[in-house]
Design a protein around this motif. Sequence first.
Motif, short mmCIF file in Angstrom:
data_model
loop_
_atom_site.label_atom_id
_atom_site.label_comp_id
_atom_site.label_asym_id
_atom_site.label_seq_id
_atom_site.Cartn_x
_atom_site.Cartn_y
_atom_site.Cartn_z
N ILE A 239 0.82 -1.22 0.00
CA ILE A 239 0.00 0.00 0.00
C ILE A 239 0.85 1.28 0.00
O ILE A 239 0.30 2.37 0.04
CB ILE A 239 -1.00 0.03 1.17
CG1 ILE A 239 -0.29 0.24 2.52
CG2 ILE A 239 -1.86 -1.20 1.18
CD1 ILE A 239 -1.21 0.74 3.60
N HIS A 240 2.18 1.13 -0.07
CA HIS A 240 3.02 2.32 -0.17
C HIS A 240 3.06 2.85 -1.62
O HIS A 240 3.00 2.06 -2.57
CB HIS A 240 4.45 2.03 0.31
CG HIS A 240 4.58 2.09 1.81
ND1 HIS A 240 4.58 0.98 2.61
CD2 HIS A 240 4.69 3.17 2.64
CE1 HIS A 240 4.70 1.34 3.88
NE2 HIS A 240 4.76 2.66 3.92
N ARG A 241 3.15 4.16 -1.74
CA ARG A 241 3.23 4.81 -3.05
C ARG A 241 4.69 4.88 -3.47
O ARG A 241 5.47 5.67 -2.94
CB ARG A 241 2.61 6.21 -2.97
CG ARG A 241 1.18 6.20 -2.49
CD ARG A 241 0.63 7.60 -2.28
NE ARG A 241 -0.73 7.57 -1.75
CZ ARG A 241 -1.45 8.65 -1.46
NH1 ARG A 241 -0.93 9.86 -1.66
NH2 ARG A 241 -2.67 8.54 -0.97
N LYS A 242 5.05 4.08 -4.44
CA LYS A 242 6.46 3.95 -4.81
C LYS A 242 6.98 5.14 -5.62
O LYS A 242 8.18 5.28 -5.82
CB LYS A 242 6.67 2.64 -5.57
CG LYS A 242 6.31 1.42 -4.72
CD LYS A 242 6.28 0.15 -5.53
CE LYS A 242 5.78 -1.02 -4.70
NZ LYS A 242 4.38 -0.84 -4.24
N SER A 243 6.08 6.00 -6.07
CA SER A 243 6.50 7.19 -6.80
C SER A 243 6.71 8.38 -5.88
O SER A 243 7.15 9.44 -6.31
CB SER A 243 5.44 7.56 -7.85
OG SER A 243 4.18 7.80 -7.24
N PHE A 244 6.40 8.22 -4.59
CA PHE A 244 6.54 9.30 -3.61
C PHE A 244 7.87 9.20 -2.89
O PHE A 244 8.24 8.13 -2.42
CB PHE A 244 5.40 9.23 -2.58
CG PHE A 244 4.11 9.87 -3.01
CD1 PHE A 244 3.62 9.72 -4.30
CD2 PHE A 244 3.37 10.61 -2.10
CE1 PHE A 244 2.43 10.30 -4.68
CE2 PHE A 244 2.17 11.19 -2.48
CZ PHE A 244 1.69 11.04 -3.77
N ASP A 245 8.57 10.31 -2.78
CA ASP A 245 9.74 10.35 -1.90
C ASP A 245 9.28 10.53 -0.46
O ASP A 245 8.27 11.19 -0.22
CB ASP A 245 10.66 11.52 -2.30
CG ASP A 245 11.63 11.13 -3.40
OD1 ASP A 245 12.04 9.96 -3.43
OD2 ASP A 245 11.97 12.00 -4.22
N PRO A 246 10.01 9.91 0.51
CA PRO A 246 11.29 9.21 0.35
C PRO A 246 11.19 7.74 -0.04
O PRO A 246 12.21 7.07 -0.11
CB PRO A 246 11.91 9.36 1.73
CG PRO A 246 10.74 9.29 2.66
CD PRO A 246 9.63 10.02 1.94
N VAL A 247 9.98 7.20 -0.27
CA VAL A 247 9.86 5.79 -0.61
C VAL A 247 10.63 5.50 -1.90
O VAL A 247 11.39 4.52 -1.98
CB VAL A 247 8.38 5.38 -0.77
CG1 VAL A 247 8.27 3.92 -1.23
CG2 VAL A 247 7.64 5.57 0.55
N ARG A 248 10.46 6.35 -2.92
CA ARG A 248 11.14 6.13 -4.19
C ARG A 248 12.65 6.10 -4.03
O ARG A 248 13.32 5.18 -4.51
CB ARG A 248 10.74 7.21 -5.19
CG ARG A 248 11.43 7.07 -6.55
CD ARG A 248 10.91 8.10 -7.53
NE ARG A 248 11.15 9.46 -7.06
CZ ARG A 248 10.74 10.56 -7.70
NH1 ARG A 248 10.06 10.45 -8.82
NH2 ARG A 248 11.00 11.75 -7.21
N SER A 249 13.19 7.10 -3.34
CA SER A 249 14.64 7.16 -3.17
C SER A 249 15.15 6.02 -2.29
O SER A 249 16.26 5.52 -2.50
CB SER A 249 15.05 8.51 -2.58
OG SER A 249 14.46 8.71 -1.32
N MET A 250 14.34 5.59 -1.32
CA MET A 250 14.76 4.47 -0.47
C MET A 250 14.83 3.18 -1.26
O MET A 250 15.67 2.32 -1.00
CB MET A 250 13.79 4.34 0.71
CG MET A 250 13.88 5.49 1.71
SD MET A 250 12.52 5.52 2.91
CE MET A 250 13.02 4.19 3.99
N LEU A 251 13.95 3.04 -2.25
CA LEU A 251 14.02 1.88 -3.14
C LEU A 251 15.26 1.97 -4.04
O LEU A 251 15.96 0.98 -4.25
CB LEU A 251 12.77 1.80 -4.00
CG LEU A 251 11.56 1.03 -3.46
CD1 LEU A 251 10.37 1.20 -4.39
CD2 LEU A 251 11.90 -0.44 -3.26
#
Length: 262
Positions: A239-251
């Motif tokens: 359910i996390h938005r992978k296009s949103f930082d910091p999730v994107r940068s953490m990936l």
Amino acid sequence: MTIAEVRALLARRDADPEAVAALAADPRKGVQTLLAAYMRRMERENAEIARVEAMYHYESELYKKGVRYIAGIDEVGRGPLAGPVTVAAVILPPHWFAAGLNDSKKVTPKHREELAQKIHEEAVAVSIVSLPPEEIDALNIYEATMMAMYEAVKRLPIRPEAVIVDAMPLHFQVPTRSLVHGDARSASVAAASIAAKVHRDHLMDEYDRTYPEYGFAQNKGYGTAEHIAAIESFGITPIHRKSFDPVRSMLEDGRAHFYIEK
């Protein structure tokens, strides 16, 4: 009349005005104390009625033209790192009153629940649409929100004759007004704000039971320090938005992995 009878009289919302007026001549201190408290309560209630009625300014312009079915639209959840974006469309009866009706952010959680229930029970029509994180990632949050708004109106069981939306520039085949801070300026938009907020909060409470490590019941998916630390420790959930930082940068930099179902 005994003091107990006076108290019972003044506790009624439909207290006889003549009986109340007659109490002004009663010399008993207890009666005057009860009467003063009653008058203060009436002042607060009348002020609240006037405040809510003022939120029908834009609706009233349409009512005067014979328009009755006015859909208020609002969203919640554009900013979180997890969970859906949720939109509600609500058509209220003309000049419908509910004490405390306001922008959902200005209403306590308990009162939001009460108002949401009243809205679902008494509104002419209610429609709620939630778009999941994968659609947000595919479209971007702005486009996803706009799509959900159009879909919410489309799903209304009654076709609106006019639309008032919070800030977004929507286009319908009926008169449409976009209001900045519309959830605090329009009763219809405020009702949509509350319906959307309560619906999304319930969804995040369910996700909290599925993913208890992230505190979704408290943070509702927003990027609190505790939430980000949980992502680093337990991974990125579906359910996390992978296009949103910091999730994107953490990936991208390997600071976070995908959540492992237990």
